[in-house]
Each structure stands twice: as C-alpha cells, then as structure tokens.
Design a protein around this motif. Structure first.
Motif, PDB file in Angstrom:
ATOM      1  N   GLY A  78       0.825  -1.219   0.000  1.00  0.00           N
ATOM      2  CA  GLY A  78       0.000   0.000   0.000  1.00  0.00           C
ATOM      3  C   GLY A  78       0.850   1.256   0.000  1.00  0.00           C
ATOM      4  N   LEU A  79       1.901   1.255   0.831  1.00  0.00           N
ATOM      5  CA  LEU A  79       2.771   2.432   0.883  1.00  0.00           C
ATOM      6  C   LEU A  79       3.491   2.649  -0.452  1.00  0.00           C
ATOM      7  CD1 LEU A  79       4.412   2.343   4.439  1.00  0.00           C
ATOM      8  CD2 LEU A  79       2.526   3.748   3.627  1.00  0.00           C
ATOM      9  N   LEU A  80       3.910   1.548  -1.079  1.00  0.00           N
ATOM     10  CA  LEU A  80       4.566   1.659  -2.393  1.00  0.00           C
ATOM     11  C   LEU A  80       3.608   2.241  -3.427  1.00  0.00           C
ATOM     12  CD1 LEU A  80       6.697  -1.596  -2.764  1.00  0.00           C
ATOM     13  CD2 LEU A  80       7.523   0.754  -2.890  1.00  0.00           C
ATOM     14  N   GLY A  81       2.366   1.721  -3.380  1.00  0.00           N
ATOM     15  CA  GLY A  81       1.334   2.225  -4.298  1.00  0.00           C
ATOM     16  C   GLY A  81       1.094   3.714  -4.104  1.00  0.00           C
ATOM     17  N   LEU A  82       1.014   4.122  -2.833  1.00  0.00           N
ATOM     18  CA  LEU A  82       0.800   5.544  -2.532  1.00  0.00           C
ATOM     19  C   LEU A  82       1.955   6.400  -3.037  1.00  0.00           C
ATOM     20  CD1 LEU A  82      -0.638   5.854   1.104  1.00  0.00           C
ATOM     21  CD2 LEU A  82      -1.613   6.768  -0.987  1.00  0.00           C
ATOM     22  N   ALA A  83       3.181   5.886  -2.839  1.00  0.00           N
ATOM     23  CA  ALA A  83       4.369   6.633  -3.278  1.00  0.00           C
ATOM     24  C   ALA A  83       4.365   6.792  -4.801  1.00  0.00           C
ATOM     25  CB  ALA A  83       5.633   5.920  -2.819  1.00  0.00           C
ATOM     26  N   LEU A  84       3.999   5.702  -5.511  1.00  0.00           N
ATOM     27  CA  LEU A  84       3.952   5.755  -6.981  1.00  0.00           C
ATOM     28  C   LEU A  84       2.876   6.734  -7.442  1.00  0.00           C
ATOM     29  CD1 LEU A  84       4.386   2.013  -7.997  1.00  0.00           C
ATOM     30  CD2 LEU A  84       5.965   3.892  -8.468  1.00  0.00           C
ATOM     31  N   TRP A  85       1.733   6.681  -6.762  1.00  0.00           N
ATOM     32  CA  TRP A  85       0.627   7.584  -7.124  1.00  0.00           C
ATOM     33  C   TRP A  85       1.033   9.040  -6.903  1.00  0.00           C
ATOM     34  CZ3 TRP A  85      -2.393  10.608  -3.650  1.00  0.00           C
ATOM     35  CH2 TRP A  85      -3.427  11.298  -4.280  1.00  0.00           C
ATOM     36  N   ARG A  86       1.707   9.317  -5.794  1.00  0.00           N
ATOM     37  CA  ARG A  86       2.112  10.703  -5.491  1.00  0.00           C
ATOM     38  C   ARG A  86       3.044  11.261  -6.566  1.00  0.00           C
ATOM     39  NH1 ARG A  86       1.322  13.288  -0.773  1.00  0.00           N
ATOM     40  NH2 ARG A  86       3.268  14.426  -0.990  1.00  0.00           N
ATOM     41  N   ARG A  87       3.868  10.373  -7.136  1.00  0.00           N
ATOM     42  CA  ARG A  87       4.797  10.827  -8.188  1.00  0.00           C
ATOM     43  C   ARG A  87       4.066  11.238  -9.454  1.00  0.00           C
ATOM     44  NH1 ARG A  87      10.213   7.177  -8.545  1.00  0.00           N
ATOM     45  NH2 ARG A  87      11.139   7.841  -6.584  1.00  0.00           N
ATOM     46  N   ARG A  88       2.872  10.673  -9.633  1.00  0.00           N
ATOM     47  CA  ARG A  88       2.126  10.947 -10.872  1.00  0.00           C
ATOM     48  C   ARG A  88       1.222  12.176 -10.765  1.00  0.00           C
ATOM     49  NH1 ARG A  88      -0.763   5.890 -13.206  1.00  0.00           N
ATOM     50  NH2 ARG A  88      -1.200   7.449 -14.776  1.00  0.00           N
ATOM     51  N   ILE A  89       1.164  12.754  -9.581  1.00  0.00           N
ATOM     52  CA  ILE A  89       0.284  13.920  -9.372  1.00  0.00           C
ATOM     53  C   ILE A  89       0.815  15.105 -10.190  1.00  0.00           C
ATOM     54  CG2 ILE A  89      -0.447  15.654  -7.684  1.00  0.00           C
ATOM     55  CD1 ILE A  89      -0.550  13.449  -5.604  1.00  0.00           C
ATOM     56  N   VAL A  90      -0.078  15.721 -10.945  1.00  0.00           N
ATOM     57  CA  VAL A  90       0.319  16.879 -11.753  1.00  0.00           C
ATOM     58  C   VAL A  90      -0.447  18.142 -11.356  1.00  0.00           C
ATOM     59  CG1 VAL A  90       1.188  15.655 -13.779  1.00  0.00           C
ATOM     60  CG2 VAL A  90      -1.255  16.118 -13.569  1.00  0.00           C
ATOM     61  N   ALA A  91      -1.439  17.983 -10.484  1.00  0.00           N
ATOM     62  CA  ALA A  91      -2.188  19.145  -9.995  1.00  0.00           C
ATOM     63  C   ALA A  91      -2.834  18.774  -8.662  1.00  0.00           C
ATOM     64  CB  ALA A  91      -3.276  19.544 -11.001  1.00  0.00           C
ATOM     65  N   ARG A  92      -2.860  19.752  -7.779  1.00  0.00           N
ATOM     66  CA  ARG A  92      -3.458  19.506  -6.454  1.00  0.00           C
ATOM     67  C   ARG A  92      -4.523  20.551  -6.189  1.00  0.00           C
ATOM     68  NH1 ARG A  92       1.734  17.415  -4.664  1.00  0.00           N
ATOM     69  NH2 ARG A  92       2.697  19.443  -4.957  1.00  0.00           N
ATOM     70  N   VAL A  93      -5.700  20.097  -5.761  1.00  0.00           N
ATOM     71  CA  VAL A  93      -6.741  21.080  -5.441  1.00  0.00           C
ATOM     72  C   VAL A  93      -6.426  21.745  -4.103  1.00  0.00           C
ATOM     73  CG1 VAL A  93      -8.652  20.054  -6.729  1.00  0.00           C
ATOM     74  CG2 VAL A  93      -8.210  19.317  -4.389  1.00  0.00           C
ATOM     75  N   ARG A  94      -7.001  22.933  -3.907  1.00  0.00           N
ATOM     76  CA  ARG A  94      -6.801  23.645  -2.652  1.00  0.00           C
ATOM     77  C   ARG A  94      -7.474  22.875  -1.522  1.00  0.00           C
ATOM     78  NH1 ARG A  94      -9.580  28.809  -4.226  1.00  0.00           N
ATOM     79  NH2 ARG A  94      -9.586  29.293  -2.031  1.00  0.00           N
ATOM     80  N   ALA A  95      -6.862  22.958  -0.345  1.00  0.00           N
ATOM     81  CA  ALA A  95      -7.465  22.287   0.811  1.00  0.00           C
ATOM     82  C   ALA A  95      -8.726  23.035   1.220  1.00  0.00           C
ATOM     83  CB  ALA A  95      -6.472  22.269   1.965  1.00  0.00           C
ATOM     84  N   VAL A  96      -9.792  22.287   1.420  1.00  0.00           N
ATOM     85  CA  VAL A  96     -11.058  22.890   1.837  1.00  0.00           C
ATOM     86  C   VAL A  96     -11.383  22.386   3.237  1.00  0.00           C
ATOM     87  CG1 VAL A  96     -13.531  22.957   1.363  1.00  0.00           C
ATOM     88  CG2 VAL A  96     -11.911  23.083  -0.512  1.00  0.00           C
ATOM     89  N   HIS A  97     -11.473  23.310   4.176  1.00  0.00           N
ATOM     90  CA  HIS A  97     -11.763  22.906   5.559  1.00  0.00           C
ATOM     91  C   HIS A  97     -13.171  23.344   5.941  1.00  0.00           C
ATOM     92  CE1 HIS A  97      -7.615  21.813   6.116  1.00  0.00           C
ATOM     93  NE2 HIS A  97      -7.237  22.986   5.660  1.00  0.00           N
ATOM     94  N   SER A  98     -13.843  22.486   6.678  1.00  0.00           N
ATOM     95  CA  SER A  98     -15.141  22.879   7.223  1.00  0.00           C
ATOM     96  C   SER A  98     -15.340  22.181   8.560  1.00  0.00           C
ATOM     97  CB  SER A  98     -16.268  22.524   6.261  1.00  0.00           C
ATOM     98  OG  SER A  98     -16.503  21.139   6.294  1.00  0.00           O
ATOM     99  N   VAL A  99     -16.071  22.830   9.447  1.00  0.00           N
ATOM    100  CA  VAL A  99     -16.324  22.265  10.779  1.00  0.00           C
ATOM    101  C   VAL A  99     -17.103  20.958  10.637  1.00  0.00           C
ATOM    102  CG1 VAL A  99     -17.428  22.683  13.009  1.00  0.00           C
ATOM    103  CG2 VAL A  99     -16.322  24.568  11.800  1.00  0.00           C
ATOM    104  N   VAL A 100     -18.097  20.970   9.730  1.00  0.00           N
ATOM    105  CA  VAL A 100     -18.916  19.762   9.522  1.00  0.00           C
ATOM    106  C   VAL A 100     -18.027  18.604   9.055  1.00  0.00           C
ATOM    107  CG1 VAL A 100     -20.825  18.771   8.186  1.00  0.00           C
ATOM    108  CG2 VAL A 100     -20.961  21.127   8.973  1.00  0.00           C
ATOM    109  N   GLY A 101     -17.097  18.898   8.147  1.00  0.00           N
ATOM    110  CA  GLY A 101     -16.190  17.871   7.634  1.00  0.00           C
ATOM    111  C   GLY A 101     -15.313  17.295   8.729  1.00  0.00           C
ATOM    112  N   THR A 102     -14.791  18.166   9.592  1.00  0.00           N
ATOM    113  CA  THR A 102     -13.924  17.714  10.683  1.00  0.00           C
ATOM    114  C   THR A 102     -14.711  16.832  11.651  1.00  0.00           C
ATOM    115  OG1 THR A 102     -12.753  19.813  10.491  1.00  0.00           O
ATOM    116  CG2 THR A 102     -12.297  18.511  12.463  1.00  0.00           C
TER     117      THR A 102
END
Lengths: 155, 98
Positions: free
Chosen positions: A70-94
């Motif tokens: 799983g960690l290897l998969g995550l590491a490989l996936w992170r390398r392929r990221i080409v755009a990141r959305v802005r972090a959205v925080h909300s009290v309801v979400g937390t």
C-alpha cells in the motif's frame, strides 16, 4: 490595471464566464483524487482489517505485505500527481471525520469480539467489508464537498 | 461598496484561462497548463511571465526522478484580482439578461 477601452460586451463577458467554468471543471478533474484512488484505499484498508482480525500464523506477514504494498502504491501515485486542489476545511467535515474514525474503531472492536469471543467465522470479512464501505463513502463525500466548494468559489 | 474591477492583465483569453485553471488548485504542473490551454511552450511561458510580473502567480521548480518539473500557483494577490475580475464579468453579463 483596468483598461476602460477593453471593457467587454455582455456577450463577451458571458463567453468568458463559460470559459472559466470549463477551466474549473478541467482543474477539478485533474486535481481531485480519482475515484479509483478511493476504491483502492478502501480495499486496502478492508483487506488489512480482515488479515488483522483473523490473526492466524501468517497474519503478520500478510499485514506487513499489505502495508508495504500500500505504501509503495501511494508513493507511486504521489509521483504521478500533476495538480493539487486547494485544501477545503469545514467544521462539519472535521466532525464527520472524527465520527467516522470513532465509528470504524467501534466496528473493529465489535468484529474482533464477535470472532474471538463468540466464534463468528465470517466476522472478520464482515468487519473488513463494512470498514471498506465506510471509508469509500467518506472519500466520496469529501470529494463531492470539495468539488462543490471549489466550484462555488470560482463562480 | 467598491465595485468589482476588470483586470487588463487577466482579461486576455489565454491568461484568463490560466487563472481560471489555477484558481481551484493549490498548484499545477506546467505540463497540465500546456495540455489544457493548448498553446505552445513559448507562448505559455510568455503568458506566465506576464502574470508573474503582475505578482499574480509564482513558480516552484522541483526535480522528480532527476527530471525538472515546474509547479505554478496563483498568489493571494492573484486570487483576489481574479475573483474581482469574475465579479466584474458577472456584472457585465447580467446586463445582457436585463
């Protein structure tokens, strides 16, 4: 910066707003985690839960293999990221995230007890399935909430 | 209340699309902008430079597997200017609807 000679007509302004809407859609498609990510993560956590609950002789090896894979998969996936959305925080979400973690822990404890104390053989699979389903729903809700918030912010 | 203002730097079609693409994002790779906007590297670099000169975007370079990657993001000033520009466009577009 404002140039009064370049003031667009209402039709040009509408076309520009349409173009912005299209770009927002593309940005969200590229930046949001894909649905297969939620499926993979849920299956990964569900499978680890089943392996942990069975606690057989090979459980430690299976859990370690799942964890490292799983960690290897995550590491490989992170390398392929080409755009990141802005972090959205909300009290309801937390609050929902905390409730989900508590809920998953309760499910794990109930499943563990059902298997070890009452000998329900299918309890680990049920526990893994429920945990995977809850996690997938949480990913999906978070994905939709982020999309809605960012789309509204760009409109 | 202050009326939203059109921004001449953002108003050009390619720069408008660059800002619109970056607005919901923390950052995006140069390659994503090139593919989405559909213009050449040199033209895209020129548009990015103009936005950078206005203080609307910033660039970050990072190497992945030894390959250089350029990440681009809107600054808070750029976000404010883009939001004001969109508000001004909406005001103008509303005129068409009466």
């Amino acid at each position: 910066m404002t140039n009064p000679w370049e003031r667009p007509t209402p039709q040009e302004a509408t076309a520009a707003l349409d173009s912005i809407e299209n770009m927002t859609e593309v940005a969200l498609e590229r930046g949001l985690r894909p649905r297969w990510f939620a499926v993979s993560m849920s299956l990964w956590v569900g499978a680890t839960t089943v392996a942990k609950a069975y606690d057989g002789p090979a459980a430690d090896i299976v859990i370690a293999a799942l964890f490292v894979g799983g960690l290897l998969g995550l590491a490989l996936w992170r390398r392929r990221i080409v755009a990141r959305v802005r972090a959205v925080h909300s009290v309801v979400g937390t609050v929902a995230a905390v409730a989900m973690i508590v809920g998953v822990l309760v499910i794990l404890m109930v499943g563990d007890r059902a298997f070890e104390v009452y000998g329900v053989s299918w309890a680990p699979f049920a526990t893994g399935g429920v945990v995977a389903a809850v996690l997938f729903m949480a990913f999906e809700v978070a994905r939709r909430a982020t999309r809605a918030k960012l789309t509204a912010g760009n409109a | 209340m202050k009326r939203p203002r059109l921004d001449a730097v953002i108003h050009a079609p390619n720069r408008l699309r660059i800002c619109a693409l970056l607005m919901p994002l923390e950052e995006a790779e140069f390659q994503v902008l090139r593919e989405t906007i559909g213009i050449s590297d040199s033209l895209l670099s020129k548009q990015i430079r103009q936005l950078e000169d206005a203080g609307y975007i910033e660039m970050r370079k990072a190497a992945v597997n030894g390959r250089p990657r350029t990440w681009i993001s809107l600054t808070s000033r750029g976000r404010k200017a883009f939001a004001a520009h969109v508000a001004a466009l909406q005001e103008i577009a509303a005129l068409a609807r009466g």
